[in-house]
Design a protein around this motif. Structure first.
Motif, short mmCIF file in Angstrom:
data_model
loop_
_atom_site.label_atom_id
_atom_site.label_comp_id
_atom_site.label_asym_id
_atom_site.label_seq_id
_atom_site.Cartn_x
_atom_site.Cartn_y
_atom_site.Cartn_z
N SER A 48 55.02 5.00 7.62
CA SER A 48 54.99 6.34 8.26
C SER A 48 53.70 7.08 7.95
O SER A 48 53.61 8.30 8.11
CB SER A 48 56.20 7.19 7.81
N ALA A 49 52.69 6.37 7.48
CA ALA A 49 51.39 6.99 7.17
C ALA A 49 50.44 6.84 8.35
O ALA A 49 50.55 5.89 9.15
CB ALA A 49 50.78 6.33 5.93
N LYS A 50 49.52 7.77 8.46
CA LYS A 50 48.50 7.67 9.49
C LYS A 50 47.56 6.53 9.13
O LYS A 50 47.10 6.42 7.99
CB LYS A 50 47.73 8.99 9.58
N VAL A 51 47.25 5.67 10.10
CA VAL A 51 46.38 4.51 9.86
C VAL A 51 45.13 4.64 10.72
O VAL A 51 45.21 4.92 11.92
CB VAL A 51 47.11 3.19 10.18
N ARG A 52 43.96 4.44 10.10
CA ARG A 52 42.71 4.46 10.85
C ARG A 52 41.80 3.34 10.37
O ARG A 52 41.95 2.84 9.25
CB ARG A 52 42.00 5.81 10.70
N ASN A 53 40.85 2.97 11.22
CA ASN A 53 39.81 2.01 10.83
C ASN A 53 38.65 2.77 10.18
O ASN A 53 38.51 3.98 10.35
CB ASN A 53 39.32 1.22 12.03
N ILE A 54 37.83 2.06 9.44
CA ILE A 54 36.70 2.70 8.76
C ILE A 54 35.71 3.27 9.78
O ILE A 54 35.62 2.81 10.91
CB ILE A 54 35.96 1.70 7.83
N SER A 55 34.97 4.29 9.33
CA SER A 55 33.95 4.92 10.16
C SER A 55 32.58 4.66 9.54
O SER A 55 32.41 4.77 8.33
CB SER A 55 34.21 6.42 10.25
N PHE A 56 31.60 4.34 10.39
CA PHE A 56 30.25 4.05 9.91
C PHE A 56 29.32 5.25 10.10
O PHE A 56 28.11 5.09 10.29
CB PHE A 56 29.69 2.84 10.65
N GLU A 57 29.86 6.47 10.02
CA GLU A 57 29.08 7.66 10.30
C GLU A 57 27.95 7.90 9.31
O GLU A 57 26.98 8.60 9.60
CB GLU A 57 30.00 8.89 10.33
N LYS A 58 28.05 7.31 8.10
CA LYS A 58 26.97 7.46 7.10
C LYS A 58 25.72 6.69 7.48
O LYS A 58 24.65 6.88 6.90
CB LYS A 58 27.44 6.99 5.73
N PHE A 59 25.88 5.76 8.43
CA PHE A 59 24.79 4.85 8.75
C PHE A 59 24.26 5.14 10.16
O PHE A 59 25.02 5.57 11.03
CB PHE A 59 25.28 3.39 8.68
N THR A 60 22.97 4.88 10.36
CA THR A 60 22.43 5.00 11.71
C THR A 60 23.07 3.93 12.59
O THR A 60 23.44 2.86 12.11
CB THR A 60 20.90 4.81 11.71
N GLU A 61 23.19 4.23 13.85
CA GLU A 61 23.88 3.32 14.77
C GLU A 61 23.22 1.95 14.78
O GLU A 61 22.00 1.82 14.88
CB GLU A 61 23.89 3.92 16.17
N THR A 62 24.03 0.92 14.69
CA THR A 62 23.51 -0.45 14.67
C THR A 62 24.55 -1.42 15.21
O THR A 62 25.76 -1.14 15.16
CB THR A 62 23.11 -0.88 13.23
N GLU A 63 24.08 -2.54 15.71
CA GLU A 63 24.99 -3.57 16.23
C GLU A 63 25.84 -4.20 15.13
O GLU A 63 26.84 -4.86 15.40
CB GLU A 63 24.16 -4.67 16.91
N TYR A 64 25.47 -3.97 13.87
CA TYR A 64 26.20 -4.59 12.76
C TYR A 64 27.36 -3.74 12.24
O TYR A 64 28.02 -4.11 11.28
CB TYR A 64 25.23 -4.86 11.61
N SER A 65 27.60 -2.60 12.88
CA SER A 65 28.69 -1.71 12.43
C SER A 65 30.04 -2.27 12.87
O SER A 65 30.64 -1.82 13.86
CB SER A 65 28.47 -0.30 12.99
N LYS A 66 30.50 -3.25 12.14
CA LYS A 66 31.76 -3.93 12.46
C LYS A 66 32.65 -3.98 11.21
O LYS A 66 32.13 -3.97 10.09
CB LYS A 66 31.48 -5.37 12.93
#
Length: 427
Positions: free
Chosen positions: A358-376
């Protein structure tokens, strides 16, 4: 180089990764490049290196490839990698709570706490209080590794609050009382995990290795203070292991690794339906697709339905979730659950977690990093290491001694020539 260049490696069971990032004074992080290759078969299992020589060679090759890439991308051929960050993330890694009561005779100082911590570390290192995590596959270490032993090593000791004469405090410096109870969380693993890593890095002697605890780096990078204060759980769903770290009221509550990962789902599909592991992997990965129609288009050669694959995956995921629940107990996750790792791409895992907890579930966010194709999701750990790295890992190449002598001799020749030329005009 005006900006620090941080270098990190991730020794995964399914892939080896080396990456570099630039970090400026404002801690803005820009990924320079990322190099990866599949982990050679049977060389790393559940975070434990089984073939030291092979993995050491692979690390050196990856770092050399990364160094060339850094030089090309930054247009500086003299850049040399001198060190890198790596993560301790083996399947025997976990935390244990410790406390000690001390009679206090005077005002508590920083030196008092340092002496107490020093004594606790000595006590922990001399005692064998390591406990095996038992799963449905039994004591997983004993069956899987030839170097099975129960001796553990202490990687980190984290202060977890104090109690002075029955009252709880986060800080007791300059306070006076009679009985001080100090609470710590020790992060431990089997000593063989550390020993094998050290042997690897002895063979990569041109590069200095700096250690981070994988789950602590992930938490620092991808969890907010608000989530930690409201009780949260981060799950790194990898290939061979599922690593978890939980926070309660802003403090680290627990850290542990479950010896099952997304590859176990692949093997379950392969065994149950008598198909190759390669085909089973494709069927598993396609569970992340949003519609049944897309599934049919992607797997049209397969006679196995999406529902059948989901049932297999759900069985293994339920086992992992039950082990997590057994470890964190009745912790109310008002701060939610954060998912990282390649296995987090399975949509059914997030859905099942939300239903069960019953907890909210989210995926990690890469906001600390500049946009890149490796943000997976699968690159979460390597990004976390780059984020936590403090020291510059690169420097300028030194001019060889012979080259310096040649340069000096050449300068002397030109100086003599210049002097004679000048004297001609003076005469």
């Amino acid at each position: 180089m005006s900006e620090k260049i941080i270098v990190a490696i991730d020794l995964g069971s399914s892939r080896l990764v080396a990456a570099a990032a630039q970090k400026d004074d404002n801690q803005k992080i820009t990924i320079v490049d990322l190099c990866e290759k599949a982990t050679p078969k049977n060389c790393i299992r559940r975070g434990v290196v089984c073939n030291i020589e092979k993995i050491a060679n692979e690390i050196v090759l990856l770092l050399k490839k990364l160094q060339t890439s850094i030089a090309n991308k930054l247009n500086d051929s003299n850049i040399v990698i001198k060190s890198f960050y790596y993560a301790v993330n083996g399947h025997s890694l976990r935390s244990e709570s410790f406390s000690k009561n001390i009679a206090i005779k005077s005002i508590i100082t920083a030196n008092t706490l340092k002496e107490i911590e020093k004594q606790i570390i000595t006590d922990l290192q001399s005692e064998n209080i390591f406990q095996e995590l038992q799963t449905s596959e039994g004591l997983f270490d004993a069956a899987q590794f030839e170097d099975f032993e129960k001796i553990s090593i202490l990687h980190r000791l984290i202060s977890n609050g104090f109690n002075l004469d029955g009252n709880d405090f986060d800080n007791v410096i300059n306070k006076r009382g009679d009985i001080l109870k100090v609470n710590y969380l020790g992060i431990r693993s089997k000593s063989t995990l550390e020993e094998k890593l050290k042997k690897i890095f002895e063979k990569t002697k041109n590069f200095s290795a700096q250690k981070e605890i994988a789950l602590l780096a992930l938490a620092e990078t991808f969890l907010s203070d608000e989530e930690k204060n409201n009780n949260c759980l981060l799950i790194d769903f990898g290939a061979n292991c599922t690593s978890c770290i939980a926070f309660e009221k802003g403090k680290l509550r627990d850290l542990f690794v479950i010896p099952f990962g997304s590859q176990n789902i692949t093997k379950d599909i392969s065994t149950l339906y008598s198909v190759s592991e390669e085909k089973s992997e494709v069927l598993k990965i396609n569970l992340s697709l949003t519609t049944n129609e897309t599934w049919k288009n992607k797997t049209e050669e397969s006679t196995i339905s999406r529902k059948q694959i989901e049932n297999v995956a759900m069985g293994r995921l339920m086992e992992i979730i039950q082990l997590i629940e057994g470890r964190i107990g009745n912790l109310e996750l008002n701060g939610g659950i954060v998912l990282a790792g390649g296995g987090s791409k399975l949509r059914c895992f997030a859905d099942l977690l939300q239903t069960k907890t019953s907890a909210k579930v989210r995926n990690i966010s890469f906001e600390k990093f500049t946009e890149t194709e490796y943000s997976k999701p699968e690159n979460a750990l390597i990004f976390a290491l780059l984020n936590c790295g403090k020291q510059n890992c690169c420097e300028q190449k030194e001019i060889k001694t012979k080259d310096k002598k040649k340069e000096k001799n050449l300068n002397n020749v030109w100086n003599k020539f210049g002097n004679k030329f000048g004297n001609m005009f003076n005469d």
